[in-house]
Design an enzyme around this catalytic site. Structure first.
Site, mmCIF file in Angstrom:
data_model
loop_
_atom_site.group_PDB
_atom_site.id
_atom_site.type_symbol
_atom_site.label_atom_id
_atom_site.label_comp_id
_atom_site.label_asym_id
_atom_site.label_seq_id
_atom_site.Cartn_x
_atom_site.Cartn_y
_atom_site.Cartn_z
ATOM 1 N N SER A 78 0.761 -1.298 -0.003
ATOM 2 C CA SER A 78 -0.045 -0.038 -0.014
ATOM 3 C C SER A 78 0.744 1.292 -0.123
ATOM 4 C CB SER A 78 -0.914 -0.158 1.374
ATOM 5 O OG SER A 78 -1.400 1.032 1.600
ATOM 6 N N LEU A 79 0.457 2.475 0.096
ATOM 7 C CA LEU A 79 1.194 3.738 -0.164
ATOM 8 C C LEU A 79 1.042 4.704 1.083
ATOM 9 C CD1 LEU A 79 0.810 4.395 -3.855
ATOM 10 C CD2 LEU A 79 2.799 3.624 -2.848
ATOM 11 N N GLU A 107 3.996 9.753 -10.681
ATOM 12 C CA GLU A 107 3.137 9.186 -11.743
ATOM 13 C C GLU A 107 1.691 9.423 -11.290
ATOM 14 O OE1 GLU A 107 3.685 5.187 -11.159
ATOM 15 O OE2 GLU A 107 5.932 5.355 -11.965
ATOM 16 N N LYS A 109 -1.935 8.754 -9.838
ATOM 17 C CA LYS A 109 -2.706 7.876 -9.125
ATOM 18 C C LYS A 109 -3.984 7.436 -9.802
ATOM 19 C CE LYS A 109 -3.140 6.563 -4.351
ATOM 20 N NZ LYS A 109 -4.407 5.528 -4.457
ATOM 21 N N ASP A 111 -7.428 5.761 -10.111
ATOM 22 C CA ASP A 111 -8.445 5.450 -9.203
ATOM 23 C C ASP A 111 -9.127 4.274 -9.836
ATOM 24 O OD1 ASP A 111 -9.830 5.496 -7.031
ATOM 25 O OD2 ASP A 111 -11.039 7.228 -7.435
ATOM 26 N N ARG A 130 -5.410 -7.646 -5.703
ATOM 27 C CA ARG A 130 -4.480 -7.520 -4.775
ATOM 28 C C ARG A 130 -4.978 -8.247 -3.328
ATOM 29 N NH1 ARG A 130 -2.803 -1.966 -2.106
ATOM 30 N NH2 ARG A 130 -3.015 -2.248 0.047
ATOM 31 N N TYR A 216 2.737 -0.272 -13.970
ATOM 32 C CA TYR A 216 3.671 0.478 -13.657
ATOM 33 C C TYR A 216 4.841 -0.092 -12.890
ATOM 34 C CZ TYR A 216 0.302 0.510 -9.843
ATOM 35 O OH TYR A 216 -0.477 0.054 -9.051
ATOM 36 N N LYS A 278 7.647 8.092 -6.424
ATOM 37 C CA LYS A 278 8.380 7.281 -6.191
ATOM 38 C C LYS A 278 10.130 7.567 -6.579
ATOM 39 C CE LYS A 278 5.041 4.148 -8.098
ATOM 40 N NZ LYS A 278 4.690 3.348 -9.170
ATOM 41 N N LYS A 302 -2.625 13.040 -2.183
ATOM 42 C CA LYS A 302 -4.276 12.849 -2.186
ATOM 43 C C LYS A 302 -4.656 14.059 -2.584
ATOM 44 C CE LYS A 302 -4.688 8.304 -1.371
ATOM 45 N NZ LYS A 302 -5.280 7.624 -0.556
ATOM 46 N N CYS A 395 -47.357 21.673 -2.130
ATOM 47 C CA CYS A 395 -46.863 20.713 -2.559
ATOM 48 C C CYS A 395 -46.724 20.715 -4.113
ATOM 49 C CB CYS A 395 -47.445 19.280 -1.970
ATOM 50 S SG CYS A 395 -46.698 17.972 -2.964
ATOM 51 N N CYS A 398 -49.050 17.480 -5.206
ATOM 52 C CA CYS A 398 -50.601 17.472 -5.142
ATOM 53 C C CYS A 398 -51.202 18.841 -4.434
ATOM 54 C CB CYS A 398 -50.771 16.411 -4.038
ATOM 55 S SG CYS A 398 -50.070 17.092 -2.176
ATOM 56 N N CYS A 413 -44.975 17.366 2.649
ATOM 57 C CA CYS A 413 -46.320 17.391 2.366
ATOM 58 C C CYS A 413 -46.775 16.087 3.314
ATOM 59 C CB CYS A 413 -46.323 16.979 0.937
ATOM 60 S SG CYS A 413 -48.037 16.381 0.354
ATOM 61 N N CYS A 418 -50.676 12.023 -1.853
ATOM 62 C CA CYS A 418 -49.742 12.649 -2.954
ATOM 63 C C CYS A 418 -49.191 11.850 -3.722
ATOM 64 C CB CYS A 418 -48.745 13.502 -1.976
ATOM 65 S SG CYS A 418 -47.615 14.137 -2.735
HETATM 66 P P1 AMP Z 1 -3.621 3.161 -1.238
HETATM 67 O O1 AMP Z 1 -4.866 2.110 -1.672
HETATM 68 O O2 AMP Z 1 -3.932 4.617 -0.827
HETATM 69 O O3 AMP Z 1 -2.793 2.383 -0.092
HETATM 70 O O4 AMP Z 1 -2.852 3.239 -2.365
HETATM 71 C C1 AMP Z 1 -2.144 2.343 -2.898
HETATM 72 C C2 AMP Z 1 -2.691 2.086 -4.375
HETATM 73 O O5 AMP Z 1 -2.518 2.970 -5.253
HETATM 74 C C3 AMP Z 1 -1.900 0.736 -4.900
HETATM 75 O O6 AMP Z 1 -2.478 -0.542 -4.382
HETATM 76 C C4 AMP Z 1 -2.606 0.818 -6.433
HETATM 77 O O7 AMP Z 1 -3.574 0.097 -6.386
HETATM 78 C C5 AMP Z 1 -2.793 2.297 -6.334
HETATM 79 N N1 AMP Z 1 -2.161 3.237 -7.692
HETATM 80 C C6 AMP Z 1 -2.656 3.793 -8.590
HETATM 81 N N2 AMP Z 1 -1.731 4.390 -9.325
HETATM 82 C C7 AMP Z 1 -0.411 4.011 -9.139
HETATM 83 C C8 AMP Z 1 0.859 4.138 -9.403
HETATM 84 N N3 AMP Z 1 1.003 4.973 -10.434
HETATM 85 N N4 AMP Z 1 1.786 3.772 -8.518
HETATM 86 C C9 AMP Z 1 1.680 2.972 -7.564
HETATM 87 N N5 AMP Z 1 0.294 2.811 -7.063
HETATM 88 C C10 AMP Z 1 -0.776 3.332 -7.748
HETATM 89 ZN ZN ZN Z 2 -48.017 16.304 -2.070
#
Ligand code: AMP
Ligand code: ZN
Length: 652
Positions: A78-79, A107, A109, A111, A130, A216, A278, A302, A395, A398, A413, A418
């Site tokens: 995770s980050l 890079e 991030k 979603d 994951r 990535y 990174k 974020k 309303c 009605c 109402c 109604c």
């Molecule tokens: P978090 O879920 O906030 O812990 O963030 C980690 C997640 O960010 C990782 O598990 C990836 O799924 C996602 N992620 C999206 N873009 C990137 C990127 N460019 N590099 C690394 N992780 C990324």
């Molecule tokens: Zn009504």
């Protein structure tokens, strides 16, 4: 024979790439189909010669039975998060103390969801989610339906790569449009849609929904020396690498890049929720190592909830199923977190007064995560008129007089006849957490009501195929399908019906508790107020509301009618055993879950005997934390409360 098959595979893959990746087809669909059919015929005749990179793997349906667990050879991490410039500086200082000349790669991030792809001698062998980082789910069949994932690499390499699978905004809009038309619940955002799609057991649906990826990371030991070079290698191997990334030498440059990304965010055809920074040099990454959860060599910045200025054009007042009249602002369209917003909630009359929102005001709208856009406040400098907004006295549906009860923020109402309330009530009755009648969404309810085919919820069970055929949009088959769904709903356990009746203060959780206790709706109707109020967390408000409801003659008649129509009034769920694994425990959920939705996780915990509450306190026994967990997690750590993750929950 084999030569021809290989030739066809190469040709078709080339055409598909032109079509999907480059958007520049060089042959007609007709030509493509002809070659495709030739390949299918050959593969059917000679299944032993099917090529691993055949495009036929990408389409068509198999129904999977479920997903197997997959043990990651290289764990996914995770980050650590940063929400401000200061936090980025702190990160930089920690790194620079040891490595003064460090460079970073920034890079986007993305979603979406992390995926892990393993290739053996150049052929895609497994694709996995994951999960908790060490154990994920094997979703190979689904990932093969994601067009931009190479099935075969140009070199016979054995390696594992990581990236993000996401749903482009255009696919998201298309999916939601069709769900809306079918009366299915829409996905809240592209991320949820992508997650829901990857968990599909019907691979055909995955193929239809057009997911995409950005890779990535090379998770297996790499021959490269920097993150920059890894990205270039991935691109050479045919993976899609996001074109927006930048190598920089200072945290000020990181910050400048973040501003650049923030400015172009709306124009991207997919959602991002930040920028990942990174350390570029892989040797330095290795030196820095990991904390328990995350690498010390990376941080995810974020973006804050987005806010924009918009001009208030007008206000719509709509009546909900409980008679509450809600104001919605019509605004000049603005781009917010990737979608065009032209409507935002104003919550209620008291909110309008409190924020002093007036005609033609310029307002700030915002949207955070999954929530619907809302008006935050007025930009006072830009006020052009002192004129107040018109608050309706009657309303809009009605025309009966609206009431503003002293202890309430809303206008109401109270006319039980109604039309707006009845329609909303019917749609609520059919909705997923209530009777779950697929195909009976608000649009269909509207038509049924205006043709006077349905007046109340019992009327739903008198509908026939012929009735539905009077509505436009229905054919024999779709009409039969809806009738079948209506029939099927008769067998629901009664808490769904109780919730569907839309009794004030009786939500789905309360319905569940009530039926666990009283076992049937008739028994509940006869129960004493005190006994109801004594049920865990329900109290007098719920009990009195129920009593009032069941005291009405109309309610009794309605229940009779439903019963005569064959609708089940009994509780069919299991009684939670006293020895259930989490019996008597108070549990809190936090963070993003990967596989379960929030309500699934909650249901699961409850089935295991737990009581699920919203906030961490000293009465909490256990915290189940997904990724991105914030203050609840730190509070639980402070209080030394047991902490578990999603995989643990699933293993119970
Ligand atoms: P978090 O879920 O906030 O812990 O963030 C980690 C997640 O960010 C990782 O598990 C990836 O799924 C996602 N992620 C999206 N873009 C990137 C990127 N460019 N590099 C690394 N992780 C990324
Ligand atoms: Zn009504």
């Amino acid at each position: 024979m084999e030569t021809r098959m290989k030739e066809l595979v190469t040709l078709l893959n080339h055409y598909a790439e032109e079509y999907y990746t480059k958007d520049a087809p060089s042959v007609s669909d007709y030509e493509y189909d002809k070659l495709y059919r030739e390949l299918v015929a050959l593969e059917e005749a000679h299944p032993e010669l099917v090529q691993p990179n055949s495009p036929t793997h990408r389409v068509g349906g198999t129904i999977l039975k479920g997903f197997e667990k997959y043990q990651h050879t290289y764990p996914l991490y995770s980050l650590q998060d940063a929400f401000s410039y200061e936090e980025l500086v702190a990160f930089d200082q920690r790194v620079r103390k040891e490595f003064p000349a460090v460079t970073y790669v920034c890079e986007l991030k993305i979603d979406g969801l992390s995926i892990s792809l393993s290739y053996v001698e150049g052929v895609l062998e497994t694709g996995a989610t994951r999960g908790d980082g060490s154990i994920g789910e094997n979703i190979t069949e689904n990932l093969k339906r994601v067009r931009d994932i190479p099935l075969v690499l140009p070199e016979p390499l054995t390696l594992t790569v990581r990236g993000e699978c996401y749903m482009p905004r255009a696919s998201f809009d298309a999916v939601n449009l069709s769900r809306q038309e079918n009366g299915e619940a829409e996905f809240a955002n592209p991320r949820n849609a992508a997650a829901g799609t990857l968990r599909q057991l019907d691979t055909k649906i995955v193929a239809e929904r057009k997911l995409a990826t950005f890779l990535y990371q090379e998770a297996s030991p790499t021959d490269q020396t920097s993150q920059e070079k890894v990205l270039a290698k991935l691109e050479r191997l045919g993976f899609v690498v996001n074109p927006h990334h930048k190598t920089v030498t200072s945290i000020e440059q990181v910050w400048a890049y973040i501003q650049e990304v923030a400015a172009m965010r709306d124009q991207l055809p997919y959602d991002i929720d930040g920028v990942v920074i990174k350390v570029n040099d892989l040797a330095i990454q290795e030196e820095l190592g990991f904390t328990v959860k995350a690498p010390k060599w990376a941080v995810a910045y974020k973006f804050p909830a987005e806010e924009k200025e918009a001009k208030l054009l007008s206000v719509d007042w709509t009546v909900g199923r409980t008679g509450v009249v809600t104001p919605t602002a019509n605004l000049t369209p603005v781009q917010l977190a990737g979608t065009t917003v032209s409507r935002a909630t104003l919550h209620n009359v008291d909110y309008i007064a409190e924020k002093d929102i007036r005609k033609d005001d310029t307002v700030i709208v915002y949207k955070a995560g999954d929530i619907i856009p809302a008006v935050l406040r007025v930009v006072m400098d830009k006020r052009v008129s002192e004129e107040r907004l018109e608050i309706p006295s009657h309303c809009p549906s009605c025309q009966s007089e609206l009431l503003h009860f002293e202890d309430e923020v809303a206008l109401r109402c109270i006319n039980p006849r109604c039309p707006a309330q009845i329609k909303e009530g019917l749609a609520h009755f059919a909705s997923r957490d209530a009777m779950n009648i697929t195909g009976l969404g608000p649009a269909v309810v509207e038509k049924l009501f205006s043709k006077e085919l349905v007046q109340d919820v019992a009327g739903i069970y008198r509908l026939t195929v012929d009735d539905l055929l009077q509505l436009d949009g229905f054919k024999e088959k779709s009409a039969q399908k809806l009738i079948d769904a209506i029939q099927a709903s008769k067998g629901n356990s009664a808490e769904k019906l109780l919730f569907g009746l839309g009794i004030r203060h009786v939500g789905s959780k309360a319905s569940q508790l009530l039926l666990q206790e009283f076992h049937s709706i008739p028994a509940l109707a006869e129960a004493e107020v005190e006994r109801i109020a004594a049920i865990d967390s329900l109290g007098m408000v719920v009990a009195e509301s129920l009593k009032r409801y069941f005291a009405q003659e109309g309610s009794q008649l309605l229940l009779e009618e439903l019963k005569d129509a064959g609708v089940n009034l009994d509780y069919l769920g299991q009684k939670v055993a006293a020895d259930a694994p989490l019996s008597g425990k108070t549990v809190v959920l936090t963070g993003k879950l990967e596989r379960l939705t929030r309500s699934e996780a909650k249901a699961k915990l409850e089935a295991l005997g737990a009581k699920v509450t919203g906030s961490v306190s000293k009465n909490t026994d256990l915290l189940v934390a997904g990724s991105d967990a914030g203050s609840k997690l730190s509070k639980a750590q402070e209080l030394s409360i047991e902490i578990q993750d999603e995989a643990w929950l699933e293993s119970l």
